[in-house]
Design an enzyme around this catalytic site. Structure first.
Site, PDB file in Angstrom:
ATOM      1  N   ASP A  72       5.488  -0.423  -0.741  1.00  0.00           N
ATOM      2  CA  ASP A  72       6.254   0.781  -1.069  1.00  0.00           C
ATOM      3  C   ASP A  72       5.723   1.952  -0.258  1.00  0.00           C
ATOM      4  O   ASP A  72       4.785   1.802   0.536  1.00  0.00           O
ATOM      5  CB  ASP A  72       6.202   1.078  -2.572  1.00  0.00           C
ATOM      6  CG  ASP A  72       7.519   1.614  -3.086  1.00  0.00           C
ATOM      7  OD1 ASP A  72       7.987   2.660  -2.568  1.00  0.00           O
ATOM      8  OD2 ASP A  72       8.116   0.997  -3.988  1.00  0.00           O
TER       9      ASP A  72
ATOM     10  N   HIS B  30      11.847   2.835   1.175  1.00  0.00           N
ATOM     11  CA  HIS B  30      10.511   2.674   0.562  1.00  0.00           C
ATOM     12  C   HIS B  30       9.533   2.030   1.545  1.00  0.00           C
ATOM     13  O   HIS B  30       8.765   1.141   1.196  1.00  0.00           O
ATOM     14  CB  HIS B  30      10.614   1.857  -0.722  1.00  0.00           C
ATOM     15  CG  HIS B  30      11.234   2.600  -1.862  1.00  0.00           C
ATOM     16  ND1 HIS B  30      10.620   3.664  -2.482  1.00  0.00           N
ATOM     17  CD2 HIS B  30      12.435   2.442  -2.498  1.00  0.00           C
ATOM     18  CE1 HIS B  30      11.406   4.133  -3.452  1.00  0.00           C
ATOM     19  NE2 HIS B  30      12.519   3.412  -3.471  1.00  0.00           N
TER      20      HIS B  30
ATOM     21  N   ASP C 191      16.908  -0.855  -2.575  1.00  0.00           N
ATOM     22  CA  ASP C 191      17.222   0.277  -3.441  1.00  0.00           C
ATOM     23  C   ASP C 191      16.867   1.607  -2.774  1.00  0.00           C
ATOM     24  O   ASP C 191      16.046   1.664  -1.863  1.00  0.00           O
ATOM     25  CB  ASP C 191      16.462   0.161  -4.764  1.00  0.00           C
ATOM     26  CG  ASP C 191      14.952   0.182  -4.548  1.00  0.00           C
ATOM     27  OD1 ASP C 191      14.478  -0.569  -3.668  1.00  0.00           O
ATOM     28  OD2 ASP C 191      14.242   0.942  -5.235  1.00  0.00           O
ATOM     29  N   GLU C 192      17.466   2.652  -3.249  1.00  0.00           N
ATOM     30  CA  GLU C 192      17.091   4.033  -2.966  1.00  0.00           C
ATOM     31  C   GLU C 192      16.772   4.247  -1.481  1.00  0.00           C
ATOM     32  O   GLU C 192      15.690   4.701  -1.114  1.00  0.00           O
ATOM     33  CB  GLU C 192      15.879   4.430  -3.824  1.00  0.00           C
ATOM     34  CG  GLU C 192      16.167   4.385  -5.317  1.00  0.00           C
ATOM     35  CD  GLU C 192      14.953   4.720  -6.164  1.00  0.00           C
ATOM     36  OE1 GLU C 192      15.129   5.269  -7.269  1.00  0.00           O
ATOM     37  OE2 GLU C 192      13.821   4.411  -5.751  1.00  0.00           O
TER      38      GLU C 192
END
Length: 560
Positions: free
Chosen positions: A201, A273, A336-337
């Site tokens: 991450d 990330h 994600d994101e």
């Protein structure tokens, strides 16, 4: 005619659930078995021999021998092990009539006969027996004064869902191999079989990759960590922080998990990330950096550049080493994101968009479709090597290639959409399955956390198939809870957030809806918490009216 058949099917299923509830005794076992029938009498445990037949493999033998050793230690009388089946004592066997994770236990006055479909079923049967025995069974000392008997029961048991997972984020805060093994132990106690290990991450890269050594030389360490939620103005603690697992340690954890019937699913989150990776290899970003391993929480706009072929060389090299370390059929690729602001300005990304003929429409930008390209290209690479992808529910945005599995985290909607479109899904909705949320309404008495509230009764009430069309329920592979660690910095705090909500999760994963009974569950939970005390786990007592982790009220527990 179709309507009549559907009504009959529903009636039969309700009848089956009703029967299961009536034939199941309220034993103090979590998750409660499918069927428990009481009989007269008890079986005397202390000194009982332990035997098994030729069907038992090495992994099952190991669990049986450990069980016998624990009996010997805690009862104070030796339970001798023999490799030929006896007529008395504990007798274990593998049955080809039982499914892989299925088991049965027949307890009479003379013997406890355990049959299972595999070593996993043997392990689950032993976990059930352990909960039926006096709590001293879980201790380290002899307790001859305990009541070493088992009631005579016939138990038949198997899981509702094939995928029964628990997630752990080791990027925001790092947990060493011993704590990870302890986490796996408590998963096995609850008959869980998938460990989702979030290894990369923005705030830290936690796995050694030999082809890109700077990922751990640089990416595994951040200069400091943000204090609480001091985003603006930013306040850091000034303490360098980090850590990573060597490939040998990864192999050790994978082997340990496998012995417990648990498959480790690694996550390499991409293309967002990835700040820790960019800090290590800035040429993989759109701007070329410089970048620093992120010291804040949240979502950073710096992501991998899909316009550069070097990015895909990097991903394929990393994933090749991941596949060598993890035999799991599934590899989690995040998805994600992922902000796309840099892609919209990046000449390389815009060139890639033009070459691919990607165009914005009334639903999505061209950059959204560029992320689809990244997902599909990585998916094909993994598929070509015999693996499958799991991604967070954002991968549904735009076009998702067939064969992907969706992990629904932003509520249940992603899982419902995935199933209706024919994709397999795993339900991990934040509304029911985010164990970093507070357990009590009184936040001041809890260790400082990310926010929200998820009490144990809400976890227990979750029904994974709600909202799924009857003909699509087969696409729901199972259920998982996620434990993100932005504000969880110690083993003690980690366990406190997981337990006993993990108990509630286990009944959602294992039990048919008609078996669930929260009042019965809470009664059994007292027995389970006594086991935690013996094993040295920290756990929340909120369900019993005792709020908070003593000594850590309102504080971030970061005493690593």
């Amino acid at each position: 005619m179709r309507h009549f058949s559907a009504i009959m099917a529903i009636a039969i299923s309700l009848l089956a659930v009703g029967c299961a509830k009536k034939t199941t005794e309220p034993v103090d076992v979590i998750p409660i078995p499918k069927s428990v029938t009481a009989k007269q009498g008890t079986f005397s445990v202390a000194g009982a021999p332990v035997s098994y037949d030729a069907s038992i493999d090495a992994k099952a033998k190991s669990h049986i021998q450990n069980f016998a050793q624990r009996l010997t230690t805690t009862t104070g009388k030796p339970s001798m092990v023999q490799e030929t089946p006896a007529k008395k004592g504990f007798v274990f066997s593998i049955s080809n009539t039982l499914a892989d994770e299925e088991y049965s236990i027949a307890i009479s006055k003379k013997a406890v006969k355990v049959a299972a479909g595999s070593y996993k079923g043997i392990l689950y049967a032993i976990q059930t027996l352990g909960q039926l025995l006096p709590v001293e069974f879980w201790g380290k000392d002899a307790a001859p004064q305990a009541k070493w008997t088992l009631p005579c029961y016939t138990i038949k048991d198997k899981p509702r869902f094939a995928y029964r997972g628990m997630h752990l984020d080791v990027c925001r805060h790092f947990f060493d191999v011993n704590e990870v093994k302890k986490y796996l132990d408590v998963m096995a106690l609850h008959k869980m079989n998938r460990f989702h290990w979030h290894l990369t991450d923005d705030q830290g890269w936690r796995i050694e990759i030999k082809s890109y050594p700077k990922l751990t030389e640089i990416g595994a360490f951040r200069d400091e960590t943000m204090v609480r939620k001091n985003f603006s103005p930013y306040v850091g603690d000034g303490k360098r922080y980090g850590g990573f697992y060597t490939q040998e340690q990864i192999k050790e954890v994978v082997a340990y998990a496998e012995s417990l019937g648990i498959t480790v699913i690694p996550e390499v989150d991409l293309p967002g990330h990835m700040v820790a990776a960019l800090a290590s290899y800035p040429e993989l970003g759109c701007s070329g950096g410089p970048y620093k391993v992120w010291t804040m929480w949240g979502v950073d706009e710096h992501v991998l550049c899909p316009g550069k072929e070097a990015t895909f060389k990097f991903l394929e090299s990393v994933l090749t080493e991941i596949m060598e370390l993890f035999p799991s059929e599934y590899i989690h690729i995040g998805g994600d994101e992922c902000p796309k602001t840099e892609w919209a300005k990046c000449p390389d990304c815009q060139k890639r968009i033009k070459e691919l003929g990607l165009k914005a429409d009334d639903k999505h930008t061209a950059e959204t479709y560029l992320q689809n390209y990244v997902t599909e290209r990585v998916q094909k690479f993994l598929n070509d090597h015999g693996r499958k992808i799991i991604g967070w529910d954002e991968i549904l945005e735009g076009n998702l290639a067939k064969g992907a599995t969706v992990m629904s985290w932003r509520g249940v909607e992603g899982g419902i959409e995935a199933a209706e479109k024919g994709f397999d899904a795993i339900m991990t909705p934040n509304s029911y399955m985010y164990f970093d949320y507070y357990q009590s309404e009184d936040h001041d008495k809890e260790p400082f956390g990310i926010g929200g509230r998820l009490p144990i009764d809400t976890v227990y009430a979750y029904e994974p198939l709600k909202g799924i069309s009857a003909d699509k329920t087969g696409h729901i592979l199972g259920v998982q809870a996620n434990l993100w660690t932005e504000y969880i910095g110690s083993n003690e705090h980690l366990e406190y957030m997981a337990l006993p909500r993990m108990d509630a999760l286990s009944e959602v994963q294992w039990c048919d809806p008609g078996q669930k009974d929260f009042e019965r569950f809470v009664k059994s939970l007292k027995n389970m918490c006594a086991i935690y005390d013996k094993l040295g786990y920290t756990y929340s007592k909120d369900v019993f009216g005792e709020i908070g982790l003593p000594g850590h009220e309102g504080h971030v527990v970061d005493d690593k």
